[in-house]
Design a protein around this motif. Sequence first.
Motif, PDB file in Angstrom:
ATOM      1  N   GLY A   1      46.482  38.669  23.737  1.00 14.54           N
ATOM      2  CA  GLY A   1      45.954  39.719  24.605  1.00 14.54           C
ATOM      3  C   GLY A   1      44.697  39.224  25.285  1.00 14.54           C
ATOM      4  O   GLY A   1      43.854  38.593  24.631  1.00 14.54           O
ATOM      5  N   ALA A   2      44.585  39.474  26.588  1.00 17.50           N
ATOM      6  CA  ALA A   2      43.425  38.934  27.310  1.00 17.50           C
ATOM      7  C   ALA A   2      43.228  39.652  28.642  1.00 17.50           C
ATOM      8  O   ALA A   2      44.120  40.337  29.141  1.00 17.50           O
ATOM      9  N   THR A   3      42.042  39.477  29.210  1.00 16.98           N
ATOM     10  CA  THR A   3      41.741  40.036  30.524  1.00 16.98           C
ATOM     11  C   THR A   3      42.293  39.119  31.611  1.00 16.98           C
ATOM     12  O   THR A   3      42.735  37.993  31.342  1.00 16.98           O
ATOM     13  N   LEU A   4      42.231  39.598  32.829  1.00 24.84           N
ATOM     14  CA  LEU A   4      42.717  38.833  33.977  1.00 24.84           C
ATOM     15  C   LEU A   4      42.027  37.467  34.059  1.00 24.84           C
ATOM     16  O   LEU A   4      42.696  36.424  34.192  1.00 24.84           O
ATOM     17  N   SER A   5      40.712  37.456  33.963  1.00 25.09           N
ATOM     18  CA  SER A   5      39.977  36.197  34.092  1.00 25.09           C
ATOM     19  C   SER A   5      40.251  35.254  32.921  1.00 25.09           C
ATOM     20  O   SER A   5      40.321  34.032  33.097  1.00 25.09           O
ATOM     21  N   GLU A   6      40.410  35.808  31.728  1.00 24.64           N
ATOM     22  CA  GLU A   6      40.701  34.973  30.562  1.00 24.64           C
ATOM     23  C   GLU A   6      42.060  34.300  30.686  1.00 24.64           C
ATOM     24  O   GLU A   6      42.220  33.124  30.357  1.00 24.64           O
ATOM     25  N   ILE A   7      43.037  35.052  31.175  1.00 27.46           N
ATOM     26  CA  ILE A   7      44.376  34.481  31.382  1.00 27.46           C
ATOM     27  C   ILE A   7      44.322  33.400  32.453  1.00 27.46           C
ATOM     28  O   ILE A   7      44.916  32.330  32.309  1.00 27.46           O
ATOM     29  N   ALA A   8      43.605  33.679  33.535  1.00 27.79           N
ATOM     30  CA  ALA A   8      43.497  32.715  34.632  1.00 27.79           C
ATOM     31  C   ALA A   8      42.871  31.410  34.152  1.00 27.79           C
ATOM     32  O   ALA A   8      43.353  30.317  34.477  1.00 27.79           O
ATOM     33  N   ASP A   9      41.814  31.513  33.355  1.00 25.18           N
ATOM     34  CA  ASP A   9      41.147  30.315  32.833  1.00 25.18           C
ATOM     35  C   ASP A   9      42.059  29.536  31.895  1.00 25.18           C
ATOM     36  O   ASP A   9      42.125  28.306  31.943  1.00 25.18           O
ATOM     37  N   HIS A  10      42.752  30.256  31.042  1.00 23.07           N
ATOM     38  CA  HIS A  10      43.602  29.609  30.046  1.00 23.07           C
ATOM     39  C   HIS A  10      44.809  28.921  30.684  1.00 23.07           C
ATOM     40  O   HIS A  10      45.173  27.805  30.301  1.00 23.07           O
ATOM     41  N   ALA A  11      45.422  29.576  31.655  1.00 20.07           N
ATOM     42  CA  ALA A  11      46.643  29.057  32.264  1.00 20.07           C
ATOM     43  C   ALA A  11      46.383  28.188  33.487  1.00 20.07           C
ATOM     44  O   ALA A  11      47.295  27.517  33.973  1.00 20.07           O
ATOM     45  N   GLY A  12      45.150  28.217  33.989  1.00 15.49           N
ATOM     46  CA  GLY A  12      44.838  27.445  35.185  1.00 15.49           C
ATOM     47  C   GLY A  12      45.497  28.011  36.430  1.00 15.49           C
ATOM     48  O   GLY A  12      45.931  27.256  37.320  1.00 15.49           O
ATOM     49  N   ILE A  13      45.580  29.331  36.508  1.00 11.53           N
ATOM     50  CA  ILE A  13      46.207  30.007  37.643  1.00 11.53           C
ATOM     51  C   ILE A  13      45.129  30.752  38.424  1.00 11.53           C
ATOM     52  O   ILE A  13      44.312  31.466  37.822  1.00 11.53           O
ATOM     53  N   PRO A  14      45.091  30.616  39.741  1.00 10.40           N
ATOM     54  CA  PRO A  14      44.100  31.361  40.537  1.00 10.40           C
ATOM     55  C   PRO A  14      44.216  32.861  40.290  1.00 10.40           C
ATOM     56  O   PRO A  14      45.323  33.388  40.149  1.00 10.40           O
ATOM     57  N   VAL A  15      43.080  33.545  40.254  1.00 12.38           N
ATOM     58  CA  VAL A  15      43.069  34.976  39.945  1.00 12.38           C
ATOM     59  C   VAL A  15      43.933  35.763  40.918  1.00 12.38           C
ATOM     60  O   VAL A  15      44.676  36.669  40.518  1.00 12.38           O
ATOM     61  N   SER A  16      43.858  35.446  42.207  1.00 17.99           N
ATOM     62  CA  SER A  16      44.647  36.190  43.199  1.00 17.99           C
ATOM     63  C   SER A  16      46.145  36.041  42.947  1.00 17.99           C
ATOM     64  O   SER A  16      46.909  37.016  43.032  1.00 17.99           O
ATOM     65  N   THR A  17      46.571  34.835  42.601  1.00 18.81           N
ATOM     66  CA  THR A  17      47.986  34.594  42.298  1.00 18.81           C
ATOM     67  C   THR A  17      48.386  35.291  41.009  1.00 18.81           C
ATOM     68  O   THR A  17      49.448  35.926  40.926  1.00 18.81           O
ATOM     69  N   LEU A  18      47.521  35.191  40.010  1.00 19.15           N
ATOM     70  CA  LEU A  18      47.802  35.791  38.716  1.00 19.15           C
ATOM     71  C   LEU A  18      47.935  37.301  38.828  1.00 19.15           C
ATOM     72  O   LEU A  18      48.810  37.908  38.197  1.00 19.15           O
ATOM     73  N   HIS A  19      47.095  37.914  39.642  1.00 19.52           N
ATOM     74  CA  HIS A  19      47.133  39.371  39.804  1.00 19.52           C
ATOM     75  C   HIS A  19      48.508  39.823  40.283  1.00 19.52           C
ATOM     76  O   HIS A  19      49.067  40.816  39.789  1.00 19.52           O
ATOM     77  N   THR A  20      49.080  39.079  41.212  1.00 16.70           N
ATOM     78  CA  THR A  20      50.408  39.418  41.741  1.00 16.70           C
ATOM     79  C   THR A  20      51.470  39.305  40.651  1.00 16.70           C
ATOM     80  O   THR A  20      52.342  40.171  40.507  1.00 16.70           O
ATOM     81  N   HIS A  21      51.395  38.234  39.875  1.00 18.66           N
ATOM     82  CA  HIS A  21      52.395  38.029  38.824  1.00 18.66           C
ATOM     83  C   HIS A  21      52.266  39.079  37.724  1.00 18.66           C
ATOM     84  O   HIS A  21      53.283  39.561  37.206  1.00 18.66           O
ATOM     85  N   LEU A  22      51.045  39.433  37.370  1.00 14.54           N
ATOM     86  CA  LEU A  22      50.853  40.461  36.346  1.00 14.54           C
ATOM     87  C   LEU A  22      51.389  41.811  36.821  1.00 14.54           C
ATOM     88  O   LEU A  22      51.969  42.570  36.030  1.00 14.54           O
ATOM     89  N   HIS A  23      51.218  42.086  38.082  1.00 14.13           N
ATOM     90  CA  HIS A  23      51.743  43.343  38.639  1.00 14.13           C
ATOM     91  C   HIS A  23      53.262  43.389  38.485  1.00 14.13           C
ATOM     92  O   HIS A  23      53.832  44.405  38.056  1.00 14.13           O
ATOM     93  N   THR A  24      53.926  42.284  38.816  1.00 18.20           N
ATOM     94  CA  THR A  24      55.385  42.215  38.707  1.00 18.20           C
ATOM     95  C   THR A  24      55.830  42.300  37.249  1.00 18.20           C
ATOM     96  O   THR A  24      56.787  43.021  36.923  1.00 18.20           O
TER      97      THR A  24
END
Length: 250
Positions: A24-47
């Motif tokens: 379990g993690a926040t948006l920024s924590e997931i982005a840092d861990h996976a190396g995914i840009p926050v803007s891209t990650l936000h779209t994927h999390l929404h889906t």
Amino acid sequence: MGNRSRTTSKTSLLTIEAIRDLEGATLSEIADHAGIPVSTLHTHLHTLREMEYVVREGDTYQLGMKLFHLGERARWRDERYQIVKELAWNLSNRVGEEVSFAIKENDRMIILFDETTTPSDEGFQVGRYFDLHSSACGKATLAEFPESRVDEFVDRYGLPAHTDNTITEREALHEDLEAIRERGYAVNEQEELEGLRAVAIAIEEPDGSVFGTLDISGPPYRLPDDEVVAERLRSTVADVEAALEDYEQG
């Protein structure tokens, strides 16, 4: 599937794995861990939320129970697994120890069933992956392979250490596998996890290939005699193999 679609699918899967790794993690924590840009990650999390694979609790993202449902379907993809589960449960009740059934998938062992008479420990290892070279179930499987295939495995994955007892040298692994072939069972001397010892035997399909493995595990002080533990396993493994033969014959 085009390159863009493959990239999109991979990003979604990396997102799920990051949430799993972080528990379990926040948006920024997931982005840092996976190396995914926050803007891209936000779209994927929404889906993923729309598809119910991920849920949001405040600012924290968690894995959704839909993944549990899919995992359960995968665990029962072969109806013969039910045969093993019932026999493993019977063995656990007879010996009063934890009995696990594992299969090899993608060059690792995954525990499908973990039968125990202690309610608080139920399912402790279910879904857990183990490396082939550092687990009793994995070494029991490797011992069924020719030396050339074992070498291919070592060349590809190496022999990473998980504890001070893990086998990390190719020659030592071959020696251990030869000993397993001679005595008919594998032993995990706390090589994957500190405090966990196990004895495992491979289950053969009617055609001679490996169906899976059965093991008895527990703290070292409860499993002092390998031969006694192995003998308990042998009778159940024989019962499973006989049941698989009967199943094939219809």
